[in-house]
Scaffold this active site. Structure first.
Site, PDB file in Angstrom:
ATOM      1  N   TYR A   1       0.851  -1.211   0.000  1.00 22.28           N
ATOM      2  CA  TYR A   1       0.000   0.000   0.000  1.00 22.28           C
ATOM      3  C   TYR A   1       0.880   1.253   0.000  1.00 22.28           C
ATOM      4  CZ  TYR A   1      -3.156   3.713   1.129  1.00 22.28           C
ATOM      5  OH  TYR A   1      -3.833   4.900   1.083  1.00 22.28           O
TER       6      TYR A   1
ATOM      7  N   ARG B   1       1.840   8.403  13.191  1.00 20.37           N
ATOM      8  CA  ARG B   1       1.432   9.663  13.829  1.00 20.37           C
ATOM      9  C   ARG B   1      -0.075   9.865  13.753  1.00 20.37           C
ATOM     10  NH1 ARG B   1       2.724  14.430  10.275  1.00 20.37           N
ATOM     11  NH2 ARG B   1       0.774  13.646   9.383  1.00 20.37           N
TER      12      ARG B   1
ATOM     13  N   ARG C   1     -10.536   4.581   9.248  1.00 19.25           N
ATOM     14  CA  ARG C   1      -9.462   4.028   8.419  1.00 19.25           C
ATOM     15  C   ARG C   1      -8.410   3.393   9.320  1.00 19.25           C
ATOM     16  NH1 ARG C   1      -9.204   9.141   4.748  1.00 19.25           N
ATOM     17  NH2 ARG C   1      -7.814   9.839   6.381  1.00 19.25           N
TER      18      ARG C   1
END
Ligand SMILES: O=C(O)CO[C@@H](C(=O)O)[C@@H](OCCCCCc1ccc2ccccc2c1)C(=O)NCCCCCc1ccc2ccccc2c1
Ligand SMILES: [Mg+2]
Ligand SMILES: [Mg+2]
Length: 348
Positions: free
Chosen positions: A149, A196, A206
């Site tokens: 990804y 982060r 998500r």
């Protein structure tokens, strides 16, 4: 009229650049003349693509159609897009995307070719991911999925930038040849941001942390914000940082090849910000509460100090040492973190 429109279009593109990027606008605008416009447009095209990817209000079929055709869209004069959700942060860019296309079509065809190729590969990668078996909450299963990804959304940017550097003759062909190094330049930035952004992404439904890592510490990705899971949360966070530390030698090796000062600054500043952020998030439970950021003053110091390989190496050495000072013998990854740091310290 025509001459005014020409400069007006370019001016508006740099306005969009400054509107859509805190971290890249300044360093892109500092690039030498041969590269500045190409990299600015490379950014705007991919930010437009990413605005479609990030939009959770779009119908999935519509999103996939747009992602897979964006490399053709950038050649369609007059194309604009008004279907983004009302809260999409960069929707304005797509509403006026015809301005970006006008400028893209004026670029040297060798630059257009690089941008179109990366756009096609990134768009299809994003679409594959959006329709994959984990699409219910865009979760990532294995570390290999995580790497794939991040290759699609950031590694490919590294490939494209290296191709632009070499095509402009500001850097040697070897810079574009070693795709593993340029891929890892993107992974270092993207993976650091994904760590982060834990809380922000969780709240938007998500999940980008790979289950192969967090699954060792909790049954549900959202467990880490619960008080009774704090020890496991801390251990998981450090396991995620460990995964990113492995990229440091490639990042330093890539930057060592660069000879053009403006290209070096453009590459070094985001990487230096990322190692500072990686140190900030290591062992830092605030990550589970809010989006932690390095202080403005520290960021300014880092920008001023990121103009030579020697100073970049000493900045990396400093932050890696800061991380080793926080590495706790009770942490399940204590030894692995020590070994990753040892490997980096061999390099520097
Ligand atoms: O929505 C957001 O604001 C953040 O989105 C993130 C996401 O959705 O995951 C995510 O979106 C990724 C897809 C679009 C990529 C856009 C991009 C970013 C930086 C560029 C720099 C120069 C030229 C072109 C560029 C294109 C994002 O922006 N992540 C930030 C890290 C991406 C790093 C890309 C990158 C890779 C290698 C590099 C090498 C040298 C210098 C800069 C580099 C920059
Ligand atoms: Mg995004
Ligand atoms: Mg995205």
């Amino acid at each position: 009229r025509q001459s005014l429109t020409k400069d007006e279009n370019k001016r508006r593109c740099y306005e969009f650049l400054n509107m859509t990027s805190r971290s890249f606008a300044a360093v892109i605008q500092e690039l030498d003349d041969q590269l500045r416009d190409a990299v600015c447009l490379f950014y705007l095209v991919l930010r437009g693509l990413d605005t479609i990817e990030d939009d959770m209000t779009l119908d999935l079929d519509r999103k996939v159609e747009l992602l897979r055709s964006f490399d053709k869209v950038i050649y369609e004069k007059g194309w604009t897009f008004n279907e983004s959700g009302p809260n999409e942060k960069d929707r304005e860019l797509l509403v006026h995307f015809d301005v970006v296309i006008e400028e893209f079509l004026k670029l040297n065809p060798k630059f257009q070719q690089v941008i179109a190729d990366i756009t096609k590969r990134m768009g299809n990668g994003m679409a594959d991911y959006a329709t994959g078996e984990h699409r219910e909450n865009t979760s990532v299963a294995t570390i290999a999925d995580f790497d794939l990804y991040c290759h699609y959304v950031a590694g490919l940017v590294g490939h494209g930038l290296s191709d632009l550097f070499s095509a402009s003759n500001l850097e040697a062909p070897e810079v574009a040849a070693n795709t593993e190094l340029s891929n890892n330049m993107g992974l270092f930035l993207q993976k650091t941001n994904i760590i982060r952004d834990y809380r922000e992404d969780l709240e938007e439904g998500r999940q980008f942390w790979p289950r192969e890592i967090w699954g060792d510490y909790a049954d549900n990705f959202s467990d880490f914000i619960k008080p009774e899971h704090q020890d496991q949360a801390r251990a998981c966070l450090n396991a995620m940082v460990l995964n990113v530390l492995d990229l440091v030698p490639d990042v330093l090796t890539y930057m060592q090849q660069l000879h053009n000062q403006s290209v070096f600054n453009f590459c070094a500043i985001p990487q230096v910000m990322a190692i500072a952020t990686l140190n900030l998030v290591f062992n830092n439970m605030d990550v589970y509460k809010r989006n932690v950021k390095i202080r403005k003053g520290e960021a300014v110091e880092l920008i001023l100090a990121s103009t030579s390989m020697d100073s970049v190496v000493s900045i990396f050495r400093h932050y890696v040492h800061e991380i080793s000072k926080k590495n706790d013998a009770r942490d399940p990854n204590f030894i692995n973190v020590s070994m990753a740091i040892g490997k980096i310290e061999q390099w520097i």
